[in-house]
Design a protein around this motif. Structure first.
Motif, PDB file in Angstrom:
ATOM      1  N   GLU A 196      -6.620  30.017 -22.478  1.00  0.00           N
ATOM      2  CA  GLU A 196      -7.466  31.015 -21.665  1.00  0.00           C
ATOM      3  C   GLU A 196      -8.076  32.032 -22.402  1.00  0.00           C
ATOM      4  O   GLU A 196      -9.336  32.268 -22.194  1.00  0.00           O
ATOM      5  N   ARG A 197      -7.737  32.494 -23.548  1.00  0.00           N
ATOM      6  CA  ARG A 197      -8.590  33.330 -24.347  1.00  0.00           C
ATOM      7  C   ARG A 197      -9.773  32.735 -24.990  1.00  0.00           C
ATOM      8  O   ARG A 197     -10.813  33.670 -25.085  1.00  0.00           O
ATOM      9  N   TYR A 198      -9.673  31.766 -25.345  1.00  0.00           N
ATOM     10  CA  TYR A 198     -10.543  30.995 -26.082  1.00  0.00           C
ATOM     11  C   TYR A 198     -11.343  29.520 -25.633  1.00  0.00           C
ATOM     12  O   TYR A 198     -11.015  28.471 -25.756  1.00  0.00           O
ATOM     13  N   PRO A 199     -12.307  29.907 -24.519  1.00  0.00           N
ATOM     14  CA  PRO A 199     -12.843  28.843 -23.862  1.00  0.00           C
ATOM     15  C   PRO A 199     -13.649  27.717 -24.787  1.00  0.00           C
ATOM     16  O   PRO A 199     -13.762  26.605 -24.440  1.00  0.00           O
ATOM     17  N   GLN A 200     -13.798  28.377 -25.994  1.00  0.00           N
ATOM     18  CA  GLN A 200     -14.325  27.394 -26.924  1.00  0.00           C
ATOM     19  C   GLN A 200     -13.411  26.140 -27.973  1.00  0.00           C
ATOM     20  O   GLN A 200     -13.705  25.365 -28.269  1.00  0.00           O
ATOM     21  N   LEU A 201     -12.097  26.566 -27.510  1.00  0.00           N
ATOM     22  CA  LEU A 201     -11.064  25.686 -27.846  1.00  0.00           C
ATOM     23  C   LEU A 201     -11.025  24.456 -26.944  1.00  0.00           C
ATOM     24  O   LEU A 201     -11.042  24.532 -25.960  1.00  0.00           O
ATOM     25  N   GLY A 202     -10.921  23.137 -27.615  1.00  0.00           N
ATOM     26  CA  GLY A 202     -10.717  22.154 -26.656  1.00  0.00           C
ATOM     27  C   GLY A 202      -9.032  21.821 -26.539  1.00  0.00           C
ATOM     28  O   GLY A 202      -8.560  21.063 -25.650  1.00  0.00           O
ATOM     29  N   LYS A 203      -8.531  22.094 -27.704  1.00  0.00           N
ATOM     30  CA  LYS A 203      -7.043  21.543 -27.880  1.00  0.00           C
ATOM     31  C   LYS A 203      -6.224  22.726 -28.620  1.00  0.00           C
ATOM     32  O   LYS A 203      -6.637  23.347 -29.437  1.00  0.00           O
ATOM     33  N   VAL A 204      -4.967  22.715 -28.412  1.00  0.00           N
ATOM     34  CA  VAL A 204      -4.032  23.496 -29.192  1.00  0.00           C
ATOM     35  C   VAL A 204      -2.781  22.790 -29.406  1.00  0.00           C
ATOM     36  O   VAL A 204      -2.555  22.064 -28.323  1.00  0.00           O
ATOM     37  N   TRP A 205      -1.966  22.886 -30.369  1.00  0.00           N
ATOM     38  CA  TRP A 205      -0.742  21.918 -30.521  1.00  0.00           C
ATOM     39  C   TRP A 205       0.111  22.707 -31.326  1.00  0.00           C
ATOM     40  O   TRP A 205      -0.117  23.765 -32.126  1.00  0.00           O
ATOM     41  N   PHE A 206       1.485  22.722 -31.098  1.00  0.00           N
ATOM     42  CA  PHE A 206       2.670  23.138 -31.841  1.00  0.00           C
ATOM     43  C   PHE A 206       3.630  22.179 -32.285  1.00  0.00           C
ATOM     44  O   PHE A 206       3.732  21.260 -31.828  1.00  0.00           O
ATOM     45  N   GLU A 207       4.137  22.811 -33.525  1.00  0.00           N
ATOM     46  CA  GLU A 207       5.496  22.320 -34.016  1.00  0.00           C
ATOM     47  C   GLU A 207       6.408  23.338 -34.308  1.00  0.00           C
ATOM     48  O   GLU A 207       6.016  24.459 -34.866  1.00  0.00           O
ATOM     49  N   SER A 208       7.437  23.294 -33.574  1.00  0.00           N
ATOM     50  CA  SER A 208       8.489  24.510 -33.669  1.00  0.00           C
ATOM     51  C   SER A 208       9.963  23.845 -34.223  1.00  0.00           C
ATOM     52  O   SER A 208      10.116  22.778 -33.952  1.00  0.00           O
ATOM     53  N   ASN A 209      10.581  24.844 -34.672  1.00  0.00           N
ATOM     54  CA  ASN A 209      12.058  24.582 -35.187  1.00  0.00           C
ATOM     55  C   ASN A 209      12.754  25.518 -34.908  1.00  0.00           C
ATOM     56  O   ASN A 209      12.590  26.866 -35.127  1.00  0.00           O
ATOM     57  N   ASN A 210      14.025  25.148 -34.267  1.00  0.00           N
ATOM     58  CA  ASN A 210      14.945  25.996 -34.138  1.00  0.00           C
ATOM     59  C   ASN A 210      15.734  26.626 -35.012  1.00  0.00           C
ATOM     60  O   ASN A 210      16.792  25.817 -35.592  1.00  0.00           O
ATOM     61  N   ARG A 211      15.889  27.958 -35.296  1.00  0.00           N
ATOM     62  CA  ARG A 211      16.424  28.617 -36.506  1.00  0.00           C
ATOM     63  C   ARG A 211      17.356  29.511 -36.067  1.00  0.00           C
ATOM     64  O   ARG A 211      17.858  30.563 -36.769  1.00  0.00           O
ATOM     65  N   THR A 212      17.906  29.604 -34.595  1.00  0.00           N
ATOM     66  CA  THR A 212      18.655  30.556 -34.072  1.00  0.00           C
ATOM     67  C   THR A 212      19.972  30.911 -34.669  1.00  0.00           C
ATOM     68  O   THR A 212      20.711  29.897 -35.296  1.00  0.00           O
ATOM     69  N   TRP A 213      19.937  32.215 -35.084  1.00  0.00           N
ATOM     70  CA  TRP A 213      21.344  32.594 -35.917  1.00  0.00           C
ATOM     71  C   TRP A 213      22.530  32.329 -35.354  1.00  0.00           C
ATOM     72  O   TRP A 213      22.423  32.509 -33.994  1.00  0.00           O
ATOM     73  N   GLU A 214      23.398  32.029 -36.011  1.00  0.00           N
ATOM     74  CA  GLU A 214      24.888  31.916 -35.701  1.00  0.00           C
ATOM     75  C   GLU A 214      25.621  32.983 -35.586  1.00  0.00           C
ATOM     76  O   GLU A 214      25.608  33.898 -36.404  1.00  0.00           O
ATOM     77  N   THR A 215      25.983  33.325 -34.423  1.00  0.00           N
ATOM     78  CA  THR A 215      26.904  34.699 -34.190  1.00  0.00           C
ATOM     79  C   THR A 215      28.141  34.781 -34.899  1.00  0.00           C
ATOM     80  O   THR A 215      28.808  33.763 -34.757  1.00  0.00           O
ATOM     81  N   ILE A 216      28.586  35.721 -35.711  1.00  0.00           N
ATOM     82  CA  ILE A 216      29.785  35.797 -36.077  1.00  0.00           C
ATOM     83  C   ILE A 216      30.613  36.917 -35.493  1.00  0.00           C
ATOM     84  O   ILE A 216      31.735  36.857 -35.097  1.00  0.00           O
ATOM     85  N   VAL A 217      30.037  38.261 -35.321  1.00  0.00           N
ATOM     86  CA  VAL A 217      30.743  39.207 -34.466  1.00  0.00           C
ATOM     87  C   VAL A 217      29.842  39.424 -33.039  1.00  0.00           C
ATOM     88  O   VAL A 217      28.663  39.837 -33.226  1.00  0.00           O
ATOM     89  N   GLU A 218      30.437  39.024 -32.103  1.00  0.00           N
ATOM     90  CA  GLU A 218      29.711  39.184 -30.736  1.00  0.00           C
ATOM     91  C   GLU A 218      29.263  40.856 -30.388  1.00  0.00           C
ATOM     92  O   GLU A 218      28.329  41.048 -29.615  1.00  0.00           O
ATOM     93  N   GLN A 219      30.120  41.876 -30.819  1.00  0.00           N
ATOM     94  CA  GLN A 219      29.885  43.110 -30.695  1.00  0.00           C
ATOM     95  C   GLN A 219      30.340  43.940 -31.791  1.00  0.00           C
ATOM     96  O   GLN A 219      31.475  44.129 -32.025  1.00  0.00           O
TER      97      GLN A 219
END
Ligand SMILES: O=c1[nH]c(=O)c2[nH]c(=O)[nH]c2[nH]1
Length: 330
Positions: free
Chosen positions: A263-286
């Motif tokens: 939307e921001r860049y009408p000059q772009l024809g394509k955008v792509w993503f590679e994502s990796n999930n590194r969600t921290w492991e919870t040890i103490v909830e509170q």
């Protein structure tokens, strides 16, 4: 994407990790966007890790016979890149690669093709006290950043009437972002293999590579950079949407970031993503008396997502939004 940009030719050679540090390149000025404070860079430190690859049918005898008459030593390639960097007059990595590819092919006319890629090694301005404003950019001292960086490739072949650009790419590599609250992952398939609990407020840590392609690559090379897409703004769009959205998954997050980029860049024809999930492991909830928690690094293996979208995806998403808005107003 990698496949698309890899060199298909079996016969090629070159040099990687050519580190070149040029100072006082022409400053870059770009169009502002609402998600970013970035409007350009002074380009005082223009630091690149360059890789050059060349190919030509005439090089066959160098492989089959050991005939080196047409072999430009990779050591000379490195020297060429280092010395000719002094002649660069542009302000972006894209224009640098085009410049370097052109002067190299002009010099060694038996070559049919060249691929140059470069990582821009980030050096951030440091703030120092000043008389006028409390702090201002030093302009002399820069800090080597180990954060994400822009990586660009440019491929060119000799044609009947001059050079042809046969490939190019740009990506923001290794963006690592943590959002400490306000992310969910629930409603997924539950069966005899499911051990993961639904989460309504997880500490979402993601690794991202984001690539973009111009509809017309000429827009990346304009002298005044009026249609240039800087990696810094791509990164800021991602920060902004990650901050604003209460994401139900990484899949949805990268989809929304992709739509916003197109939307921001009408000059772009394509955008792509590679994502990796590194969600921290919870040890103490509170942590008592606070909303703090204690986490540790997640254990492998890690999940990943990939998505590539074009302008037609943006149009389709807009139609869905409009239909939803129309239904609501009834
Ligand atoms: O955002 C996510 N998407 C998934 O597909 C997934 N799978 C998983 O185990 N955690 C997550 N998180």
């Amino acid at each position: 994407m990698m496949e698309h940009n890899s060199i298909k030719r079996t016969m090629h050679y070159g040099k990687g990790d050519v580190l070149v540090y040029r100072t006082f390149v022409k400053p870059l000025h770009v169009q502002p966007i609402p998600e970013s404070a970035f409007t350009g860079t002074d380009n005082v430190v223009f630091a690149l890790n360059v890789k050059i690859t060349v190919w030509a049918d005439a090089l066959l005898s160098s492989f089959s016979e050991g005939d080196n008459t047409l072999v430009v030593a990779t050591d000379s390639m490195k020297n060429f890149i280092l010395r000719r960097t002094a002649d660069f007059t542009g302000s972006t990595v894209e224009s640098y690669l085009q410049f370097m590819a052109t002067v190299f092919m002009d010099k060694y006319t038996h070559l049919t093709g060249i691929e140059l890629s470069a990582e821009r090694i980030p050096f951030d301005p440091v703030l120092v006290p000043s008389d006028e404003t409390p702090f201002q950019e030093s302009g002399l001292v820069y800090r080597h950043s180990r954060n994400e960086s822009g990586v660009y490739t440019f491929r060119m072949e000799r044609g009947e009437n001059g050079y042809r650009i046969v490939g190019q790419s740009a990506k923001l590599s290794n963006l690592h972002l943590i959002k400490v609250k306000g992310s969910m992952f629930a409603g997924f398939v539950r069966d005899e293999y499911t051990t993961l609990a639904e989460s309504f407020d997880r500490p979402l840590y993601i690794y991202l590579n984001i690539g973009w392609e111009y509809a017309d690559y000429g827009d990346a090379l304009l002298e005044e950079a009026e249609r240039y897409v800087p990696a810094e703004q791509i990164s800021d769009i991602t920060h902004t949407l990650f901050h604003q959205l209460n994401s139900p998954s990484i899949q949805k997050l990268i989809y929304d970031v992709g739509l916003r980029i197109l939307e921001r860049y009408p000059q772009l024809g394509k955008v792509w993503f590679e994502s990796n999930n590194r969600t921290w492991e919870t040890i103490v909830e509170q942590v008592p008396g606070s909303e703090g928690r204690v986490y540790t690094e997640p254990r492998p293996p890690y999940g990943f997502q990939g998505f590539s979208m074009t302008r037609s995806d943006l149009q389709a998403a807009k139609r869905v939004q409009e239909a939803a808005a129309a239904a609501e107003s009834k």
